[in-house]
Write a protein that holds these residues in place. Structure first.
Motif, PDB file in Angstrom:
ATOM      1  N   ARG A 102      21.059 -22.110  -3.216  1.00  8.34           N
ATOM      2  CA  ARG A 102      22.720 -21.178  -3.598  1.00  8.34           C
ATOM      3  C   ARG A 102      22.478 -19.706  -3.299  1.00  8.34           C
ATOM      4  O   ARG A 102      23.135 -18.950  -2.320  1.00  8.34           O
ATOM      5  CB  ARG A 102      23.646 -22.058  -3.850  1.00  8.34           C
ATOM      6  N   LEU A 105      21.603 -18.612   0.030  1.00 10.76           N
ATOM      7  CA  LEU A 105      22.660 -18.830   1.302  1.00 10.76           C
ATOM      8  C   LEU A 105      23.646 -18.072   1.196  1.00 10.76           C
ATOM      9  O   LEU A 105      24.168 -17.192   2.478  1.00 10.76           O
ATOM     10  CB  LEU A 105      23.628 -20.509   1.514  1.00 10.76           C
ATOM     11  N   ASP A 106      23.778 -17.293  -0.044  1.00 13.70           N
ATOM     12  CA  ASP A 106      24.957 -16.044  -0.165  1.00 13.70           C
ATOM     13  C   ASP A 106      24.926 -14.846   0.308  1.00 13.70           C
ATOM     14  O   ASP A 106      25.466 -14.353   0.944  1.00 13.70           O
ATOM     15  CB  ASP A 106      25.564 -16.176  -1.856  1.00 13.70           C
ATOM     16  N   MET A 109      25.379 -15.293   4.300  1.00 13.47           N
ATOM     17  CA  MET A 109      26.541 -15.067   4.629  1.00 13.47           C
ATOM     18  C   MET A 109      27.171 -13.541   4.762  1.00 13.47           C
ATOM     19  O   MET A 109      27.780 -13.642   5.313  1.00 13.47           O
ATOM     20  CB  MET A 109      26.973 -15.915   3.902  1.00 13.47           C
ATOM     21  N   VAL A 111      25.095 -10.940   4.749  1.00 20.84           N
ATOM     22  CA  VAL A 111      24.297  -9.792   5.657  1.00 20.84           C
ATOM     23  C   VAL A 111      24.876 -10.286   6.977  1.00 20.84           C
ATOM     24  O   VAL A 111      25.975  -9.498   7.352  1.00 20.84           O
ATOM     25  CB  VAL A 111      22.947 -10.274   5.622  1.00 20.84           C
ATOM     26  N   ALA A 112      25.740 -11.637   6.934  1.00 20.45           N
ATOM     27  CA  ALA A 112      25.956 -11.606   8.502  1.00 20.45           C
ATOM     28  C   ALA A 112      27.373 -11.036   8.405  1.00 20.45           C
ATOM     29  O   ALA A 112      28.490 -10.501   9.198  1.00 20.45           O
ATOM     30  CB  ALA A 112      26.571 -13.608   8.494  1.00 20.45           C
ATOM     31  N   HIS A 115      27.721  -7.582   8.738  1.00 23.86           N
ATOM     32  CA  HIS A 115      27.570  -7.553   9.954  1.00 23.86           C
ATOM     33  C   HIS A 115      28.807  -7.746  11.562  1.00 23.86           C
ATOM     34  O   HIS A 115      29.172  -6.621  11.560  1.00 23.86           O
ATOM     35  CB  HIS A 115      26.461  -8.705  10.452  1.00 23.86           C
ATOM     36  N   ARG A 116      29.532  -8.345  10.689  1.00 28.56           N
ATOM     37  CA  ARG A 116      31.128  -8.703  11.291  1.00 28.56           C
ATOM     38  C   ARG A 116      31.719  -7.204  11.226  1.00 28.56           C
ATOM     39  O   ARG A 116      32.376  -6.864  11.588  1.00 28.56           O
ATOM     40  CB  ARG A 116      31.332  -9.751  10.516  1.00 28.56           C
TER      41      ARG A 116
ATOM     42  N   LEU B  65      21.983 -23.980  11.302  1.00 31.75           N
ATOM     43  CA  LEU B  65      22.202 -22.698  10.180  1.00 31.75           C
ATOM     44  C   LEU B  65      21.312 -21.395  10.704  1.00 31.75           C
ATOM     45  O   LEU B  65      21.573 -20.859  10.751  1.00 31.75           O
ATOM     46  CB  LEU B  65      22.469 -23.163   8.636  1.00 31.75           C
ATOM     47  N   CYS B  68      22.125 -18.765  13.106  1.00 34.86           N
ATOM     48  CA  CYS B  68      22.249 -17.443  11.672  1.00 34.86           C
ATOM     49  C   CYS B  68      21.647 -17.102  11.132  1.00 34.86           C
ATOM     50  O   CYS B  68      21.720 -15.375  11.273  1.00 34.86           O
ATOM     51  CB  CYS B  68      23.026 -18.590  11.276  1.00 34.86           C
ATOM     52  N   PRO B  72      22.015 -12.372  13.123  1.00 31.41           N
ATOM     53  CA  PRO B  72      22.855 -12.059  12.366  1.00 31.41           C
ATOM     54  C   PRO B  72      23.857 -11.151  12.250  1.00 31.41           C
ATOM     55  O   PRO B  72      24.182 -10.318  11.730  1.00 31.41           O
ATOM     56  CB  PRO B  72      22.167 -11.930  10.957  1.00 31.41           C
ATOM     57  N   SER B  77      28.238 -16.773  14.934  1.00 33.09           N
ATOM     58  CA  SER B  77      28.518 -16.549  14.008  1.00 33.09           C
ATOM     59  C   SER B  77      29.603 -17.742  13.497  1.00 33.09           C
ATOM     60  O   SER B  77      30.130 -18.762  12.711  1.00 33.09           O
ATOM     61  CB  SER B  77      28.983 -15.608  13.316  1.00 33.09           C
ATOM     62  N   ASP B  78      30.894 -17.479  14.368  1.00 32.08           N
ATOM     63  CA  ASP B  78      32.319 -18.307  13.327  1.00 32.08           C
ATOM     64  C   ASP B  78      31.661 -19.811  13.560  1.00 32.08           C
ATOM     65  O   ASP B  78      32.449 -20.015  12.438  1.00 32.08           O
ATOM     66  CB  ASP B  78      32.807 -18.274  14.879  1.00 32.08           C
ATOM     67  N   MET B  81      29.127 -20.000  10.169  1.00 27.34           N
ATOM     68  CA  MET B  81      30.085 -19.444   8.966  1.00 27.34           C
ATOM     69  C   MET B  81      30.244 -20.593   8.307  1.00 27.34           C
ATOM     70  O   MET B  81      30.071 -20.792   7.214  1.00 27.34           O
ATOM     71  CB  MET B  81      30.022 -18.161   9.605  1.00 27.34           C
ATOM     72  N   MET B  84      28.097 -23.353   7.589  1.00 25.60           N
ATOM     73  CA  MET B  84      27.218 -22.388   6.209  1.00 25.60           C
ATOM     74  C   MET B  84      27.990 -22.307   4.263  1.00 25.60           C
ATOM     75  O   MET B  84      27.587 -22.810   3.655  1.00 25.60           O
ATOM     76  CB  MET B  84      26.656 -21.044   6.975  1.00 25.60           C
ATOM     77  N   SER B  85      29.228 -22.295   4.695  1.00 25.26           N
ATOM     78  CA  SER B  85      30.236 -21.939   3.668  1.00 25.26           C
ATOM     79  C   SER B  85      30.350 -23.470   3.702  1.00 25.26           C
ATOM     80  O   SER B  85      30.666 -23.319   1.993  1.00 25.26           O
ATOM     81  CB  SER B  85      31.780 -21.366   4.444  1.00 25.26           C
ATOM     82  N   ARG B  88      27.383 -24.930   1.562  1.00 25.02           N
ATOM     83  CA  ARG B  88      27.301 -24.148  -0.031  1.00 25.02           C
ATOM     84  C   ARG B  88      28.324 -24.579  -0.615  1.00 25.02           C
ATOM     85  O   ARG B  88      28.059 -24.990  -1.665  1.00 25.02           O
ATOM     86  CB  ARG B  88      27.560 -22.203   0.339  1.00 25.02           C
TER      87      ARG B  88
END
Lengths: 122, 122
Positions: A102, A105-106, A109, A111-112, A115-116, B65, B68, B72, B77-78, B81, B84-85, B88
């Motif tokens: 987990r 994964l965090d 996320m 990092v992504a 980036h955004r 996943l 991603c 990164p 991503s949309d 993400m 991924m969430s 998680r």
DNA sequence: CTAAAACCTGACATTGACGTCAGAGGCAAG
DNA sequence: CTTGCCTCTGACGTCAATGTCAGGTTTTAG
């Protein structure tokens, strides 16, 4: 209570209940016509069995642990206690592993997400 | 690095590595004779794939996943993400469930242990 | 050069907890 | 009494990751 009611109340399928009995995890009182009957007690038992399955235990392992639930006293405990402790440790290790996953994964996320933010800031 | 080395270093079977490629989780550079070759990078990737498998994700989900991880940044991503969430959260819920199961085992063990103490005290 | 070891593709086998179906019987309501 | 729902046994199907085997090529060590 008949099998359909038990299954519904425990949140499992009728098929599963029969399977548990087949695996020696559950016993049933049979009516003269052969139908299975259960008491309130079995609801809790089935949900507990499900809990153990979800934790990754196999039918055989669960079968080894349940006597310890039924008879929380006698000398059968010896091997069962060891087994229980062993499974507890395995479970702990698995939990730690999942937590690390987990975290991974965090991290991905975040990092992504960073980036955004960078992109939208430009 | 050839497939045997990669498998050994990542702690999985050669069969599994080929399966990951088949599932689109891994790519390989082929030598003229058709043998797969990998770089150091892939070791980490395979271990990460294994980590996700152990966390209960399916090949398909992992495939969703990994982009991603590879990229990164971009607009892929949309959906990724969200996915991924979602995973998680599922993982978190599972961890909580496992902790409750562990607590239940601990409780059983303490009860059994108490019984034992009572008996030996008599 | 040769034998062992590693690799290739393709396919079938395995495991475990169920789903599902068939054919037959049981049980409460109208 | 019959209609509809529940239950029974038994057997086969499923799914996913991986094991395993066959038959053939490639690479490596001596």
């Amino acid at each position: 209570m008949r099998i359909g009611d038990l299954a519904a109340r425990a949140g499992v399928s009728v098929r599963s209940v029969r399977y548990y009995e087949e695996q020696g995890l559950l016993v049933s009182v049979r009516s003269p016509s052969g139908q299975r009957h259960y008491t309130e007690q079995e609801v809790e038992r089935v949900t507990f069995i499900q809990r153990l399955y979800t934790a990754g235990l196999s039918s055989r392992t669960i079968a080894e642990l349940l006597p310890c639930v039924d008879t929380p006293s006698l000398e059968n405990s010896d091997a069962a206690m060891d087994r229980m402790s062993e499974e507890r440790d395995r479970l702990s290790a698995h939990i730690d592993d999942l937590i690390r996953t987990r975290d991974a994964l965090d991290h991905l996320m975040s990092v992504a997400s960073a980036h955004r933010t960078t992109l939208t800031a430009k």
